[in-house]
Scaffold this motif. Sequence first.
Motif, PDB file in Angstrom:
ATOM      1  N   ASP A 105      -7.966  -5.303  32.484  1.00 29.20           N
ATOM      2  CA  ASP A 105      -8.380  -3.968  32.044  1.00 29.20           C
ATOM      3  C   ASP A 105      -7.732  -2.951  32.993  1.00 29.20           C
ATOM      4  OD1 ASP A 105      -9.736  -1.519  31.800  1.00 29.20           O
ATOM      5  OD2 ASP A 105     -11.604  -2.496  31.204  1.00 29.20           O
ATOM      6  N   VAL A 107      -7.789   0.334  33.280  1.00 31.45           N
ATOM      7  CA  VAL A 107      -8.654   1.368  33.866  1.00 31.45           C
ATOM      8  C   VAL A 107      -9.481   0.756  34.997  1.00 31.45           C
ATOM      9  CG1 VAL A 107     -10.576   2.950  33.425  1.00 31.45           C
ATOM     10  CG2 VAL A 107      -8.749   2.718  31.739  1.00 31.45           C
ATOM     11  N   GLU A 108     -10.022  -0.418  34.759  1.00 31.06           N
ATOM     12  CA  GLU A 108     -10.822  -1.097  35.788  1.00 31.06           C
ATOM     13  C   GLU A 108      -9.967  -1.432  37.002  1.00 31.06           C
ATOM     14  OE1 GLU A 108     -14.212  -2.753  37.604  1.00 31.06           O
ATOM     15  OE2 GLU A 108     -13.860  -1.222  36.100  1.00 31.06           O
ATOM     16  N   ARG A 110      -7.467   0.213  38.166  1.00 29.38           N
ATOM     17  CA  ARG A 110      -7.265   1.443  38.946  1.00 29.38           C
ATOM     18  C   ARG A 110      -8.508   1.815  39.733  1.00 29.38           C
ATOM     19  NH1 ARG A 110      -3.065   5.583  36.869  1.00 29.38           N
ATOM     20  NH2 ARG A 110      -3.954   6.464  38.714  1.00 29.38           N
TER      21      ARG A 110
END
Length: 170
Positions: A105, A107-108, A110
């Motif tokens: 993922d 976003v996760e 980051r």
Amino acid sequence: MRRVLLVDGYNIIGDWPELKALQGSDLEGARDLLIQYMAEYQAYTGIEVTVIFDAHMVSGLGKKLQNYAITVIYTKEKETADERIEKLVNDLKRIDTQIYVATSDFVEQRVIFASGAYRKSARELRTEMKQIEKGIEKEVSKTKKSKIKTKLPITDEMAEVFEKWRRGKR
């Protein structure tokens, strides 16, 4: 230095072909197989492993289980694995602890990277797992080939029989 690997369970299941194929017909079997892989990973590398599964796939209250020697967490209802992972990263963050998070993922990745943890993609974890499996096979083969040592003057066949008895095998 303490090393910890937090695994986003359903993210990994959705990425690894052997788990993804199992997911549609036997989600519990896919979870169990991932847990088994991660137990082998922990035993071979010495890295503490925690696998986190979202509650949206399993209704009910959140649970924390010790399965094999790894920790398995099922989040509470309406709590995502990502949220729990972020909380765990913050709780575990210390100068003497390296934290890795296995997820694809973006976003996760980051968010956890910004929190001070290292990211490991599902593909990287799978590659490591394949190398570990080869290493385990090599060690098992080496162990099987090593000659049974004894101080008694007996034949190899008898030494093998005694070794089987010692291990509780007949």
